[in-house]
Design a protein around this motif. Structure first.
Motif, PDB file in Angstrom:
ATOM      1  N   HIS A 218       0.830  -1.208   0.000  1.00  0.00           N
ATOM      2  CA  HIS A 218       0.000   0.000   0.000  1.00  0.00           C
ATOM      3  C   HIS A 218       0.868   1.262   0.000  1.00  0.00           C
ATOM      4  CE1 HIS A 218      -3.317   2.754   1.073  1.00  0.00           C
ATOM      5  NE2 HIS A 218      -4.101   1.799   0.586  1.00  0.00           N
ATOM      6  N   VAL A 219       2.053   1.168  -0.578  1.00  0.00           N
ATOM      7  CA  VAL A 219       2.935   2.335  -0.671  1.00  0.00           C
ATOM      8  C   VAL A 219       2.348   3.321  -1.668  1.00  0.00           C
ATOM      9  CG1 VAL A 219       5.250   3.114  -1.304  1.00  0.00           C
ATOM     10  CG2 VAL A 219       4.948   0.941  -0.063  1.00  0.00           C
ATOM     11  N   SER A 220       2.363   4.590  -1.312  1.00  0.00           N
ATOM     12  CA  SER A 220       1.879   5.619  -2.224  1.00  0.00           C
ATOM     13  C   SER A 220       2.596   5.507  -3.568  1.00  0.00           C
ATOM     14  CB  SER A 220       2.143   7.005  -1.637  1.00  0.00           C
ATOM     15  OG  SER A 220       1.997   8.010  -2.628  1.00  0.00           O
ATOM     16  N   PRO A 221       1.866   5.642  -4.684  1.00  0.00           N
ATOM     17  CA  PRO A 221       2.515   5.589  -5.996  1.00  0.00           C
ATOM     18  C   PRO A 221       3.602   6.648  -6.180  1.00  0.00           C
ATOM     19  CG  PRO A 221       0.156   5.311  -6.238  1.00  0.00           C
ATOM     20  CD  PRO A 221       0.396   5.696  -4.806  1.00  0.00           C
ATOM     21  N   TYR A 222       3.635   7.641  -5.311  1.00  0.00           N
ATOM     22  CA  TYR A 222       4.641   8.696  -5.408  1.00  0.00           C
ATOM     23  C   TYR A 222       5.834   8.443  -4.503  1.00  0.00           C
ATOM     24  CZ  TYR A 222       0.703  10.750  -7.794  1.00  0.00           C
ATOM     25  OH  TYR A 222      -0.352  10.950  -8.657  1.00  0.00           O
ATOM     26  N   ASN A 223       5.845   7.304  -3.817  1.00  0.00           N
ATOM     27  CA  ASN A 223       6.976   6.918  -2.984  1.00  0.00           C
ATOM     28  C   ASN A 223       7.671   5.695  -3.557  1.00  0.00           C
ATOM     29  OD1 ASN A 223       6.686   8.965  -1.098  1.00  0.00           O
ATOM     30  ND2 ASN A 223       5.319   7.764   0.215  1.00  0.00           N
ATOM     31  N   ASP A 224       8.942   5.534  -3.213  1.00  0.00           N
ATOM     32  CA  ASP A 224       9.734   4.381  -3.633  1.00  0.00           C
ATOM     33  C   ASP A 224       9.515   3.257  -2.619  1.00  0.00           C
ATOM     34  OD1 ASP A 224      11.608   2.495  -4.312  1.00  0.00           O
ATOM     35  OD2 ASP A 224      13.357   3.761  -3.915  1.00  0.00           O
ATOM     36  N   PRO A 225       8.895   2.139  -3.026  1.00  0.00           N
ATOM     37  CA  PRO A 225       8.639   1.048  -2.069  1.00  0.00           C
ATOM     38  C   PRO A 225       9.902   0.550  -1.365  1.00  0.00           C
ATOM     39  CG  PRO A 225       7.378   0.710  -4.075  1.00  0.00           C
ATOM     40  CD  PRO A 225       8.322   1.842  -4.356  1.00  0.00           C
ATOM     41  N   GLN A 226      11.031   0.529  -2.073  1.00  0.00           N
ATOM     42  CA  GLN A 226      12.260   0.059  -1.437  1.00  0.00           C
ATOM     43  C   GLN A 226      12.707   1.013  -0.332  1.00  0.00           C
ATOM     44  OE1 GLN A 226      13.830  -3.025  -2.027  1.00  0.00           O
ATOM     45  NE2 GLN A 226      14.653  -2.365  -0.041  1.00  0.00           N
ATOM     46  N   ALA A 227      12.513   2.308  -0.544  1.00  0.00           N
ATOM     47  CA  ALA A 227      12.857   3.272   0.500  1.00  0.00           C
ATOM     48  C   ALA A 227      11.980   3.068   1.733  1.00  0.00           C
ATOM     49  CB  ALA A 227      12.713   4.692  -0.031  1.00  0.00           C
ATOM     50  N   VAL A 228      10.706   2.766   1.512  1.00  0.00           N
ATOM     51  CA  VAL A 228       9.801   2.495   2.637  1.00  0.00           C
ATOM     52  C   VAL A 228      10.237   1.221   3.361  1.00  0.00           C
ATOM     53  CG1 VAL A 228       7.412   2.036   3.289  1.00  0.00           C
ATOM     54  CG2 VAL A 228       7.910   3.689   1.479  1.00  0.00           C
ATOM     55  N   ALA A 229      10.621   0.196   2.600  1.00  0.00           N
ATOM     56  CA  ALA A 229      11.082  -1.055   3.203  1.00  0.00           C
ATOM     57  C   ALA A 229      12.379  -0.847   3.984  1.00  0.00           C
ATOM     58  CB  ALA A 229      11.276  -2.113   2.129  1.00  0.00           C
ATOM     59  N   ASP A 230      13.291  -0.051   3.445  1.00  0.00           N
ATOM     60  CA  ASP A 230      14.546   0.225   4.144  1.00  0.00           C
ATOM     61  C   ASP A 230      14.266   0.933   5.468  1.00  0.00           C
ATOM     62  OD1 ASP A 230      15.914  -0.917   2.045  1.00  0.00           O
ATOM     63  OD2 ASP A 230      16.494   1.000   1.138  1.00  0.00           O
ATOM     64  N   GLU A 231      13.293   1.831   5.463  1.00  0.00           N
ATOM     65  CA  GLU A 231      12.924   2.524   6.694  1.00  0.00           C
ATOM     66  C   GLU A 231      12.371   1.528   7.713  1.00  0.00           C
ATOM     67  OE1 GLU A 231      11.051   6.634   6.643  1.00  0.00           O
ATOM     68  OE2 GLU A 231       9.351   5.424   7.327  1.00  0.00           O
ATOM     69  N   ALA A 232      11.524   0.599   7.240  1.00  0.00           N
ATOM     70  CA  ALA A 232      10.967  -0.419   8.139  1.00  0.00           C
ATOM     71  C   ALA A 232      12.066  -1.277   8.752  1.00  0.00           C
ATOM     72  CB  ALA A 232       9.973  -1.295   7.381  1.00  0.00           C
ATOM     73  N   ALA A 233      13.073  -1.610   7.954  1.00  0.00           N
ATOM     74  CA  ALA A 233      14.137  -2.514   8.398  1.00  0.00           C
ATOM     75  C   ALA A 233      14.988  -1.911   9.507  1.00  0.00           C
ATOM     76  CB  ALA A 233      15.013  -2.901   7.214  1.00  0.00           C
TER      77      ALA A 233
END
Length: 251
Positions: A218-233
């Motif tokens: 459910h990552v915003s289409p204007y965000n990079d999913p990998q960047a969101v995943a890196d933040e989660a990690a």
């Protein structure tokens, strides 16, 4: 015993060139349970399943990116050459009122023969085949039900849309896979309250619940999913997976 989760759609809010909206197929020994059927999901679902084989559908909440293709599913069943069995559909209190007021009366009557709508609420437990589904209240502007699916010793947890809430601890306790709303990045603050999680919040939720794997979706289409995943990690030591449409995860 293998449980497979297929990401049918992983986009947040609206489809993009690469991703359609929220939908996840949980499969075990011939039983197919669909979690959400957002905008565009039927297109991808049709690539991996004959829709006549669906055994059940749970709609987390009545925002279009989570339910809109229920109308397409209705017509796909109606005109299917095999005359499929009706599919049970579980969702919040506003599910049937929203769906039934969108179509003409005649179409609603025909839909009722194909999709059997059941109002559900947090605390309810329902079964689809050998899958036991427990529902939890999530933190979102409209009533939203998270699903905890137990198949034997395997647990799949799905938040639907949610901001942080202690209920995720119960929803995803020791889950083999947590499918978690991770729409935003911390760097985008200030953000609307009580709507979605950031990557960091999804990571903290998975860690707190003791989930074994975290699926960032459910990552915003204007965000990079990998960047969101890196933040989660940075907040979670388990396996972090970036949802990609049509990917399969075996548990």
């Amino acid at each position: 015993m293998t449980v497979t989760v297929t990401v049918i759609g992983s986009a947040g809010t609206h489809s993009s060139a690469e991703r359609v909206c929220s939908s996840y197929l949980v499969t075990h020994e011939g039983t197919d349970l669909l979690l959400d059927i957002g905008s565009g999901a039927l297109h991808n679902l049709s690539k991996v399943r004959d829709i006549a084989d669906l055994d059940g559908l749970v709609i987390s909440h009545m925002h279009p990116d989570h339910y809109m293709d229920v109308f397409g599913l209705n017509y796909a069943l109606r005109f299917h050459p095999a005359t499929p069995d009706p599919i049970p559909v579980y969702g919040p209190a506003d599910m049937y009122p929203v769906v039934s007021t969108t179509l003409p009366e005649e179409s609603v009557e025909k839909m009722a023969d194909l999709l059997h709508f059941h109002t559900a609420a947090a605390g309810d437990r329902v079964h689809v085949g050998d899958m036991a589904i427990e529902l939890f209240a999530m933190n979102h502007p409209t009533e939203t039900l998270g699903s905890r699916i137990t198949i034997g010793d395997t647990v799949v947890a799905f938040t639907g849309d949610t901001a942080p809430t202690p209920e995720i601890d119960r929803l995803a306790a020791d889950a083999d896979l947590l499918i978690c709303d991770a729409t935003w990045l911390e760097s985008q603050r200030p953000l609307p309250a009580d709507v979605h999680c950031t990557g960091a919040e999804a990571g903290r939720a998975a860690a707190s619940a003791g989930a074994r794997r975290l699926l960032i979706t459910h990552v915003s289409p204007y965000n990079d999913p990998q960047a969101v995943a890196d933040e989660a990690a940075t907040h979670y030591d388990g396996e972090v997976i970036v949802a990609v449409d049509l990917m399969e995860i075996d548990l």
